[in-house]
Motif scaffolding. Structure first.
Motif, PDB file in Angstrom:
ATOM      1  N   TRP A 174       1.130  -1.160  -0.223  1.00 62.89           N
ATOM      2  CA  TRP A 174      -0.418  -0.287  -0.358  1.00 62.89           C
ATOM      3  C   TRP A 174       0.650   0.868  -0.063  1.00 62.89           C
ATOM      4  O   TRP A 174       1.994   1.252   0.560  1.00 62.89           O
ATOM      5  CB  TRP A 174      -0.832  -0.021   1.046  1.00 62.89           C
ATOM      6  CG  TRP A 174      -1.948  -1.255   1.233  1.00 62.89           C
ATOM      7  CD1 TRP A 174      -3.173  -1.039   0.659  1.00 62.89           C
ATOM      8  CD2 TRP A 174      -1.894  -2.076   2.244  1.00 62.89           C
ATOM      9  NE1 TRP A 174      -3.785  -2.043   0.858  1.00 62.89           N
ATOM     10  CE2 TRP A 174      -3.030  -2.986   2.150  1.00 62.89           C
ATOM     11  CE3 TRP A 174      -0.598  -2.541   3.457  1.00 62.89           C
ATOM     12  CZ2 TRP A 174      -3.249  -3.553   2.655  1.00 62.89           C
ATOM     13  CZ3 TRP A 174      -1.227  -3.884   3.728  1.00 62.89           C
ATOM     14  CH2 TRP A 174      -2.369  -4.756   3.658  1.00 62.89           C
ATOM     15  N   GLY A 175       0.702   2.445  -0.520  1.00 63.08           N
ATOM     16  CA  GLY A 175       0.891   3.359  -0.391  1.00 63.08           C
ATOM     17  C   GLY A 175       0.577   3.827   0.926  1.00 63.08           C
ATOM     18  O   GLY A 175      -1.140   4.042   1.402  1.00 63.08           O
ATOM     19  N   GLU A 176       1.227   4.826   1.452  1.00 64.55           N
ATOM     20  CA  GLU A 176       1.346   5.207   2.122  1.00 64.55           C
ATOM     21  C   GLU A 176       0.002   6.339   2.820  1.00 64.55           C
ATOM     22  O   GLU A 176      -1.575   5.974   3.523  1.00 64.55           O
ATOM     23  CB  GLU A 176       1.549   6.155   3.342  1.00 64.55           C
ATOM     24  CG  GLU A 176       1.824   7.200   4.240  1.00 64.55           C
ATOM     25  CD  GLU A 176       2.972   7.984   5.128  1.00 64.55           C
ATOM     26  OE1 GLU A 176       3.165   8.923   6.128  1.00 64.55           O
ATOM     27  OE2 GLU A 176       3.968   8.093   3.575  1.00 64.55           O
ATOM     28  N   HIS A 177      -0.307   7.170   1.756  1.00 65.08           N
ATOM     29  CA  HIS A 177      -1.596   8.239   1.474  1.00 65.08           C
ATOM     30  C   HIS A 177      -3.047   7.669   0.764  1.00 65.08           C
ATOM     31  O   HIS A 177      -3.690   8.052  -0.214  1.00 65.08           O
ATOM     32  CB  HIS A 177      -1.285   9.394   0.624  1.00 65.08           C
ATOM     33  CG  HIS A 177      -0.107  10.087   1.336  1.00 65.08           C
ATOM     34  ND1 HIS A 177      -0.181  10.611   2.500  1.00 65.08           N
ATOM     35  CD2 HIS A 177       1.661  10.015   1.790  1.00 65.08           C
ATOM     36  CE1 HIS A 177       0.826  10.918   3.850  1.00 65.08           C
ATOM     37  NE2 HIS A 177       1.874  10.965   2.233  1.00 65.08           N
ATOM     38  N   ASP A 178      -2.367   5.909   0.511  1.00 64.69           N
ATOM     39  CA  ASP A 178      -4.088   5.622  -0.726  1.00 64.69           C
ATOM     40  C   ASP A 178      -5.216   6.086   0.134  1.00 64.69           C
ATOM     41  O   ASP A 178      -4.953   5.725   0.920  1.00 64.69           O
ATOM     42  CB  ASP A 178      -3.585   3.910  -0.046  1.00 64.69           C
ATOM     43  CG  ASP A 178      -4.673   3.901  -1.293  1.00 64.69           C
ATOM     44  OD1 ASP A 178      -5.601   3.475  -2.096  1.00 64.69           O
ATOM     45  OD2 ASP A 178      -4.275   2.531  -1.839  1.00 64.69           O
ATOM     46  N   ILE A 179      -6.124   6.678  -0.441  1.00 60.07           N
ATOM     47  CA  ILE A 179      -7.137   6.817  -0.162  1.00 60.07           C
ATOM     48  C   ILE A 179      -8.041   5.744  -0.586  1.00 60.07           C
ATOM     49  O   ILE A 179      -9.783   6.390   0.441  1.00 60.07           O
ATOM     50  CB  ILE A 179      -7.972   7.867  -1.335  1.00 60.07           C
ATOM     51  CG1 ILE A 179      -7.747   7.717  -2.711  1.00 60.07           C
ATOM     52  CG2 ILE A 179      -6.474   9.698  -0.724  1.00 60.07           C
ATOM     53  CD1 ILE A 179      -9.576   7.293  -3.154  1.00 60.07           C
ATOM     54  N   THR A 180      -8.261   4.586  -0.704  1.00 60.16           N
ATOM     55  CA  THR A 180      -9.057   3.793  -1.302  1.00 60.16           C
ATOM     56  C   THR A 180      -9.566   2.643  -0.186  1.00 60.16           C
ATOM     57  O   THR A 180     -10.042   2.249   0.144  1.00 60.16           O
ATOM     58  CB  THR A 180      -8.535   2.869  -2.412  1.00 60.16           C
ATOM     59  OG1 THR A 180      -7.910   2.468  -2.374  1.00 60.16           O
ATOM     60  CG2 THR A 180      -8.265   3.867  -3.522  1.00 60.16           C
ATOM     61  N   CYS A 181      -7.867   3.306   1.021  1.00 58.98           N
ATOM     62  CA  CYS A 181      -7.938   2.181   2.590  1.00 58.98           C
ATOM     63  C   CYS A 181      -7.348   3.132   3.190  1.00 58.98           C
ATOM     64  O   CYS A 181      -7.182   4.437   3.215  1.00 58.98           O
ATOM     65  CB  CYS A 181      -6.923   0.776   1.590  1.00 58.98           C
ATOM     66  SG  CYS A 181      -5.248   1.623   1.951  1.00 58.98           S
ATOM     67  N   THR A 182      -6.981   2.493   4.651  1.00 57.55           N
ATOM     68  CA  THR A 182      -6.394   2.579   5.676  1.00 57.55           C
ATOM     69  C   THR A 182      -4.988   1.481   5.625  1.00 57.55           C
ATOM     70  O   THR A 182      -5.714   0.980   6.881  1.00 57.55           O
ATOM     71  CB  THR A 182      -7.054   3.154   6.883  1.00 57.55           C
ATOM     72  OG1 THR A 182      -8.103   3.704   6.677  1.00 57.55           O
ATOM     73  CG2 THR A 182      -5.946   3.731   8.379  1.00 57.55           C
ATOM     74  N   PRO A 183      -3.941   2.085   5.785  1.00 57.60           N
ATOM     75  CA  PRO A 183      -3.085   0.977   5.430  1.00 57.60           C
ATOM     76  C   PRO A 183      -2.650   0.183   6.775  1.00 57.60           C
ATOM     77  O   PRO A 183      -3.018  -0.842   6.660  1.00 57.60           O
ATOM     78  CB  PRO A 183      -1.752   1.464   4.593  1.00 57.60           C
ATOM     79  CG  PRO A 183      -2.141   2.274   3.756  1.00 57.60           C
ATOM     80  CD  PRO A 183      -3.895   3.560   4.453  1.00 57.60           C
ATOM     81  N   ASP A 184      -2.497   0.999   8.016  1.00 55.06           N
ATOM     82  CA  ASP A 184      -2.080   0.930   9.292  1.00 55.06           C
ATOM     83  C   ASP A 184      -3.932   0.280   9.794  1.00 55.06           C
ATOM     84  O   ASP A 184      -3.067  -1.353   9.925  1.00 55.06           O
ATOM     85  CB  ASP A 184      -2.159   2.156  10.073  1.00 55.06           C
ATOM     86  CG  ASP A 184      -1.362   2.545  10.030  1.00 55.06           C
ATOM     87  OD1 ASP A 184       0.075   1.751   9.378  1.00 55.06           O
ATOM     88  OD2 ASP A 184      -0.767   3.618  10.515  1.00 55.06           O
ATOM     89  N   TYR A 185      -4.430   0.051   9.098  1.00 55.49           N
ATOM     90  CA  TYR A 185      -5.762  -1.283  10.204  1.00 55.49           C
ATOM     91  C   TYR A 185      -5.238  -1.799   8.477  1.00 55.49           C
ATOM     92  O   TYR A 185      -5.494  -3.218   9.754  1.00 55.49           O
ATOM     93  CB  TYR A 185      -6.857   0.139   9.770  1.00 55.49           C
ATOM     94  CG  TYR A 185      -8.945  -0.594   9.473  1.00 55.49           C
ATOM     95  CD1 TYR A 185      -9.038  -0.855  10.566  1.00 55.49           C
ATOM     96  CD2 TYR A 185      -8.187  -2.112   8.346  1.00 55.49           C
ATOM     97  CE1 TYR A 185     -10.112  -1.508  10.693  1.00 55.49           C
ATOM     98  CE2 TYR A 185     -10.257  -2.255   8.748  1.00 55.49           C
ATOM     99  CZ  TYR A 185     -10.617  -2.329  10.144  1.00 55.49           C
ATOM    100  OH  TYR A 185     -12.239  -2.953  10.726  1.00 55.49           O
TER     101      TYR A 185
END
Length: 279
Positions: free
Chosen positions: A226-237
């Protein structure tokens, strides 16, 4: 409007069309296009929604040095025929059948998918094809929270080339690319070509939570980037809910990039993929 795809992108496409071998696979009347580059073990690449094989434009040179790349235009995208279906299950079945025809029913291969193509790839792998290792880049269908940067504008309402250009640039910023300097004429040309040649609606499908069940079925090693700023998700979650406690899965979050990681940060993504599939 004249041809809205800029000349830079058209020239690149003409150059790489000369370098590839094209395979137009017939699946019960549905035509699926695959382009072949390079030599080595087969690595299949599947693009995202409102995409085409051009989603992998910045990855072809590096990956084709190690692998035989087969890059799809999914049914209803790019140079594949208009789909005679509108459901996700048919998309998976047609894609899987085209792969069996392309490679043979038992040939082992590696598989990578971006965004909607990640969701398709996971579900293709769950069909029991001979997928050795799987890589998903910003995959859709995760069922987790999203983050909005800006509402997409309807580019189909553009009346002039300039209006279309501005719509494509904004939508890339809102959905695909984090760094402004990466929203360059090549990115805009790819996005324009791909959107105009999209005839399958994937957006509603990506919100249905179909990724997790497919990964639970596929037994092989899976990498999710994932990209850190991927708006399609929350990567840490998603690292917590899709990676932790799953010994066959590895997760990577790339800093300072958005959703289209394989384009925006090809210099980091290419070595990650080469290393992942080299095992």
């Amino acid at each position: 409007m004249t041809n809205p795809v800029n000349q830079l992108t058209l020239d690149w496409m003409a150059e790489y069309e000369k370098k590839c071998q094209r395979h137009l696979i017939d699946v019960d009347g549905q035509q699926v296009m695959w382009r072949q580059f390079g030599q080595g073990e087969p690595l299949l690449l599947i693009h995202g929604g409102h995409g085409s094989w051009l989603h992998w434009a910045r990855n072809i040179d590096a990956l084709s040095k190690k692998y035989t790349l087969y890059i799809a235009d999914l049914a209803g995208y790019g140079d594949s025929s208009a789909p005679d279906f509108d459901d996700f299950e048919s998309m998976v079945q047609v894609t899987a059948a085209s792969i069996r025809s392309l490679l043979g029913p038992t040939t082992p291969f590696n598989l990578a998918g971006f965004s909607f193509g990640g969701l398709v790839s996971a579900n293709v792998a769950a069909q029991g094809l001979a997928v050795k290792r799987l890589a998903l880049l910003g995959p859709g269908g995760h069922g987790g929270p999203r983050r909005e940067r800006g509402k997409l504008v309807n580019w189909k309402r553009a009346l002039t080339d300039e209006e279309l250009l501005q719509a494509m640039r904004f939508n890339l910023w809102a959905h695909m690319i984090y760094a402004d300097e990466q929203i360059d004429p090549f990115a805009i040309g790819i996005h324009t070509y791909s959107c105009i040649n999209t005839r399958f609606r994937s957006r509603g499908i990506s919100g249905r939570g179909l990724l997790g069940p497919a990964l639970d079925v596929y037994p092989g090693p899976t990498l999710i980037v994932w990209g850190e700023h991927d708006i399609t998700c929350t990567p840490d979650y998603l690292m917590m809910h899709m990676i932790e406690g799953q010994p066959n899965r590895r997760g990577v979050i790339l800093p300072d990039v958005g959703h289209w990681v394989n384009f925006e940060d090809a210099e980091r993504v290419d070595p990650i993929l080469v290393d992942w599939f080299a095992v």
